[in-house]
Design an enzyme around this catalytic site. Structure first.
Site, short mmCIF file in Angstrom:
data_model
loop_
_atom_site.label_atom_id
_atom_site.label_comp_id
_atom_site.label_asym_id
_atom_site.label_seq_id
_atom_site.Cartn_x
_atom_site.Cartn_y
_atom_site.Cartn_z
N ASP A 26 0.87 -1.17 0.00
CA ASP A 26 0.00 0.00 0.00
C ASP A 26 0.91 1.22 0.00
O ASP A 26 1.68 1.43 0.93
CB ASP A 26 -0.89 -0.04 1.26
N GLU B 58 -3.62 4.11 -2.61
CA GLU B 58 -4.06 3.72 -1.26
C GLU B 58 -5.56 3.90 -1.09
O GLU B 58 -6.25 3.01 -0.57
CB GLU B 58 -3.33 4.53 -0.19
N GLU B 59 -6.08 5.04 -1.51
CA GLU B 59 -7.51 5.32 -1.32
C GLU B 59 -8.37 4.32 -2.08
O GLU B 59 -9.41 3.87 -1.58
CB GLU B 59 -7.82 6.74 -1.76
#
Length: 373
Positions: A108, A126-127
């Site tokens: 991540d 990541e989101e």
């Protein structure tokens, strides 16, 4: 996180995804993030998930205590004098980390605050991962920001959504049925490690202090803390005193020493069952929005994965033009039979030249001037 605490988290997700947090300013990508979460709630209303999700804060201690069961923060000698062999390197010009075919520790590209802008306007690597695996959001409720010597590993998060696109083009594309098996703790065999890179580092990323920071950050994330005794034994053979932050003079005898470590390392892996043959699946960590040098970050991750005794690193370039020669470069490096220390020292030499203005090309072209432009 057991089923009871997971239920508590689910009850709080609705509050986290308030219109104020995701709709401060409307965009189509934001709408599609909400659609991922709606998909999640629809699924758990039909059938409540079972099993567990675990969250682990990983640490390289800044101090050494005789009783500690984890490694200490390495300094320059640790990397300079390492004779650990480089692990196999696989390059994927297409595909996604989360779709990696075999079990691996999936990276991540994290913000130091876990989840980054997942609950706000962020919509990059990541989101997006937090949208398609919403159970990851639980960690945002109780895990504070990561320090330079910390990483966070999450095991067991189920995937609920499929998607296309990235950033402003991100779109929810339907339900996703996660078919990954579970371990003896009831966790999905999905392993995700959050490591945060330097943000907008510009030229300072070539300074030794920051090269050590980035390499140690990846090393911390890639370590398997449950194998502390194995690491201690292998690194002791490697003549590196991990717990003192520096090393004694190397007693290595060239390539034969590297081969000794390699054979011991391979023997150690054979002693473990195949379930622990878990490599690294990663990509352009610290690049893109973070502004890092993709060629340097690639080498840093390879060094860290190798030193952490991972059996392979699978690298997804996402079609980045700067990495179009990555497979050729990594194959050439492997043919040289370099070890971690060799490659680290070459990276340091390149970075020093870069800082002095003596290198005006990327690391790959500097290393192999014959590469096609």
């Amino acid at each position: 996180m057991d089923t009871v605490s997971a239920s508590w988290v689910r009850s709080n997700l609705a509050w986290c995804f308030s219109p104020r947090s995701l709709y401060d300013s409307y965009s189509e990508s934001q709408e599609n993030k909400v659609r991922c979460i709606i998909c999640y709630f629809q699924r758990i209303c039909l059938q409540m998930p079972t099993g567990s999700v675990s969250f682990e804060r990983k640490l390289l201690s800044l101090e050494h205590h005789p009783w500690q069961s984890f490694l200490s923060y390495p300094y320059v000698d640790f990397w300079t004098k390492s004779t650990i062999p480089l692990c196999p390197f696989q390059v994927h010009s297409s595909g996604l980390i989360e779709d990696h075919a075999i079990e691996a520790l999936e990276v991540d590209f994290a913000n130091k605050y876990l989840g980054g802008g997942a609950l706000h306007r962020g919509c990059v690597q990541e989101e997006i991962r937090f949208m398609i695996n919403p159970e990851l959001i639980a960690g945002m409720l109780f895990l504070p920001s990561m320090a330079d010597n910390e990483a966070i590993e999450i095991v067991g998060a189920e995937r609920f959504s499929d998607y296309t696109g990235y950033a402003s083009s991100f779109r929810f594309s339907g339900d996703y049925v996660d078919k990954r098996s579970v371990d003896f703790l009831g966790r999905r065999k999905t392993r995700i490690v959050a490591i945060d890179a330097l943000c907008s580092p510009r030229m300072k990323q070539y300074k030794l202090k920051y090269l050590i920071r980035e390499t140690n950050k990846a090393f911390c994330g890639f370590l398997d803390q449950s194998k502390y005794s194995q690491y201690k034994r292998i690194f002791k053979m490697n003549s590196v005193q991990l717990n003192e932050g520096s090393s004694l003079p190397i007693k290595a005898k060239g390539e034969s020493r590297t081969e000794e470590v390699r054979k011991s390392d391979e023997k150690s892996w054979r002693l473990e069952d195949c379930e622990n043959y878990i490599g690294i699946a990663t990509g352009n960590w610290g690049c893109g929005a973070f502004g890092g040098d993709p060629e340097v970050k690639t080498i840093i991750q390879w060094l860290a994965a190798s030193q952490a005794l991972r059996p392979f690193i699978s690298y997804y370039t996402f079609g980045l033009e700067a990495l179009q020669s990555l497979a050729q470069v990594t194959q050439w490096i492997i043919l040289q039979k370099w070890n971690v220390g060799d490659l680290w020292n070459i990276l340091i030499e390149y970075s020093s030249q870069k800082l002095r203005g003596e290198a005006d090309v990327g690391f790959f072209a500097w290393l192999l001037p014959s590469l096609p432009k």
